[in-house]
Design a protein around this motif. Structure first.
Motif, PDB file in Angstrom:
ATOM      1  N   GLU A   1      41.330 -34.202  38.157  1.00 37.68           N
ATOM      2  CA  GLU A   1      41.477 -33.378  37.205  1.00 37.68           C
ATOM      3  C   GLU A   1      42.370 -33.984  35.946  1.00 37.68           C
ATOM      4  O   GLU A   1      43.214 -34.970  36.129  1.00 37.68           O
TER       5      GLU A   1
ATOM      6  N   GLU B   1      30.702 -31.852  30.221  1.00 37.59           N
ATOM      7  CA  GLU B   1      30.433 -30.414  31.023  1.00 37.59           C
ATOM      8  C   GLU B   1      31.142 -30.433  32.278  1.00 37.59           C
ATOM      9  O   GLU B   1      31.522 -31.179  32.752  1.00 37.59           O
ATOM     10  N   LYS B   2      31.483 -29.009  32.732  1.00 39.26           N
ATOM     11  CA  LYS B   2      32.135 -28.826  34.119  1.00 39.26           C
ATOM     12  C   LYS B   2      31.199 -28.161  34.949  1.00 39.26           C
ATOM     13  O   LYS B   2      30.608 -27.112  34.460  1.00 39.26           O
ATOM     14  N   GLU B   3      31.394 -28.466  35.982  1.00 40.35           N
ATOM     15  CA  GLU B   3      30.385 -27.627  37.413  1.00 40.35           C
ATOM     16  C   GLU B   3      31.528 -27.084  38.058  1.00 40.35           C
ATOM     17  O   GLU B   3      32.146 -28.063  38.749  1.00 40.35           O
ATOM     18  N   VAL B   4      31.564 -25.823  38.501  1.00 41.13           N
ATOM     19  CA  VAL B   4      32.139 -25.678  39.519  1.00 41.13           C
ATOM     20  C   VAL B   4      31.783 -25.016  41.023  1.00 41.13           C
ATOM     21  O   VAL B   4      30.655 -24.352  40.840  1.00 41.13           O
TER      22      VAL B   4
ATOM     23  N   SER C   1      31.058 -38.671  36.296  1.00 41.81           N
ATOM     24  CA  SER C   1      31.510 -37.559  36.745  1.00 41.81           C
ATOM     25  C   SER C   1      32.696 -37.686  38.036  1.00 41.81           C
ATOM     26  O   SER C   1      32.741 -38.850  38.594  1.00 41.81           O
TER      27      SER C   1
ATOM     28  N   LYS D   1      25.116 -33.662  37.571  1.00 44.54           N
ATOM     29  CA  LYS D   1      25.440 -32.149  38.208  1.00 44.54           C
ATOM     30  C   LYS D   1      24.850 -32.166  39.772  1.00 44.54           C
ATOM     31  O   LYS D   1      25.500 -31.233  40.414  1.00 44.54           O
TER      32      LYS D   1
ATOM     33  N   LYS E   1      35.916 -35.492  40.445  1.00 39.44           N
ATOM     34  CA  LYS E   1      36.685 -34.135  40.518  1.00 39.44           C
ATOM     35  C   LYS E   1      37.982 -34.337  40.323  1.00 39.44           C
ATOM     36  O   LYS E   1      38.715 -33.313  40.527  1.00 39.44           O
TER      37      LYS E   1
ATOM     38  N   THR F   1      36.077 -28.335  40.759  1.00 38.84           N
ATOM     39  CA  THR F   1      35.536 -28.701  39.482  1.00 38.84           C
ATOM     40  C   THR F   1      35.011 -30.293  39.540  1.00 38.84           C
ATOM     41  O   THR F   1      35.853 -30.944  39.603  1.00 38.84           O
ATOM     42  N   ASN F   2      33.808 -30.252  39.064  1.00 44.70           N
ATOM     43  CA  ASN F   2      33.058 -31.482  38.851  1.00 44.70           C
ATOM     44  C   ASN F   2      32.973 -31.496  37.305  1.00 44.70           C
ATOM     45  O   ASN F   2      32.154 -31.013  36.682  1.00 44.70           O
ATOM     46  N   THR F   3      33.771 -32.672  36.864  1.00 48.51           N
ATOM     47  CA  THR F   3      33.889 -32.803  35.453  1.00 48.51           C
ATOM     48  C   THR F   3      32.875 -34.095  35.123  1.00 48.51           C
ATOM     49  O   THR F   3      33.139 -34.912  35.578  1.00 48.51           O
TER      50      THR F   3
END
Length: 247
Positions: A78, A126-129, A74, A34, A76, A134-136
Motif C-alpha cells: 500500500e 487501477e485497483k482490484e479488491v 502490480s 488483474k 499488494k 487490494t491489488n494496485t
C-alpha cells in the motif's frame, strides 16, 4: 526493433522481489495484471504489442509493435501518502530526462508525459479488491515511435533511444519500488518542476463534459489541481486540462 530482454531487465532489479513476464502480443498489460497471481512483492508485465491498450476514462491507447513501452507493475503493498499517478509521472519524467535533451520532458496534469507539446506517454492506475486485499496496478505507456496516422501523439524518435527500452523499464520499475519503500517528501515540488502549464491559461474539461477557463496555479497534497477562476481558487480532483498549442 530490438526485442525486450528479460535478463537485462531483471539484472538491475531487486532479487526475489519482482516476477517478470514478457508477451509478444496481449490485449492489455493492465488486464493481464488483474488476472495474474502476484508471486513476489511486485509483478511486472511487459508487451511488445497491445490489441486493447487503454488510457484514462476507457480511452484507447494505440499500441502497435514498433518498439514502444507497454508495462504494468502490480503489488499488494500500500502507498497512501500521495497520489500514485503523479508520483509515477515524476519517475517517468526523471528517467526519460536522462535520455533526452535538458528540459525536453514535461508533465501535464494529471498524468500525461509530454515532449515538444505532444503527449508521448501516459499513466493508468487501477485497483482490484479481492478477499479483502487490494491489488494496485500501475500501467505505463511510452511512445518511442508512433506511426504517421497517429501523428497527433508524440514520440521519442528524435533522441536515439530505440535500444534503451530495457534500461528505461528497469529504472522506472526500480524507482516505483522505491516509492513503496521510502516516502518521497518533496514530491509536490518535483512534480511542479516538470509541469508545462504553471500560471498558464487552461481549460478544465470536467467529467460531465462541461468546461471552465482558469489559470493553473498548483497542486495540493492529494494531487488535485488548484485553478484560479473568476470566482477565486477552485480545487479539481478529476478532469482533463486543455492548453492552447499543446496537442
Amino acid at each position: 526493433m530490438k526485442q525486450l530482454n528479460k535478463n537485462i531487465i531483471l539484472a538491475n532489479l531487486p532479487k526475489n522481489r519482482v516476477n517478470l513476464t514478457i508477451f509478444d502480443e496481449i490485449a492489455s498489460t493492465n488486464e493481464v495484471s488483474k488476472n495474474t497471481l502476484i508471486k513476489d512483492e511486485f509483478n511486472l508485465v511487459l508487451a511488445e504489442k497491445q490489441t486493447a491498450g487503454k488510457g484514462r476514462h476507457g480511452k484507447k491507447w494505440h499500441s502497435p509493435k514498433s518498439g514502444n513501452i507497454y508495462m504494468s507493475l502490480s503489488t499488494k503493498k500500500e502507498l497512501n501518502y500521495a497520489p500514485l499517478s503523479l508520483l509515477v509521472g515524476i519517475i517517468c519524467a526523471n528517467v526519460l530526462s536522462e535520455y533526452t535533451d535538458k528540459g525536453a520532458v514535461g508533465l501535464k496534469w494529471p498524468n500525461d508525459i509530454v515532449v515538444k507539446n505532444k503527449k508521448i506517454g501516459g499513466i493508468l492506475i487501477e485497483k482490484e479488491v479481492s478477499n479483502n486485499e487490494t491489488n494496485t496496478i500501475v500501467g505505463i505507456g511510452i511512445n518511442f515511435l508512433i506511426d504517421s496516422k497517429e501523428k497527433w501523439w508524440g514520440d521519442l524518435s528524435d533522441f536515439n533511444v530505440n535500444n534503451k527500452r530495457d534500461q528505461i523499464i528497469t529504472m522506472i520499475t526500480s524507482n516505483i519500488i522505491n516509492l513503496f519503500d521510502k516516502k518521497n517528501e518533496d514530491w509536490i515540488n518535483e512534480w511542479l518542476s516538470y509541469c508545462i502549464h504553471i500560471d498558464k491559461k487552461v481549460k478544465i474539461i470536467k467529467t460531465n463534459n462541461t468546461s471552465e477557463d482558469a489559470i493553473f496555479k498548483s497542486i495540493d497534497q492529494d494531487g488535485c489541481a488548484l485553478l484560479e477562476t473568476e470566482t477565486g481558487i477552485k480545487i479539481f480532483n478529476s478532469g482533463e486540462i486543455s492548453i492552447k498549442g499543446v496537442y
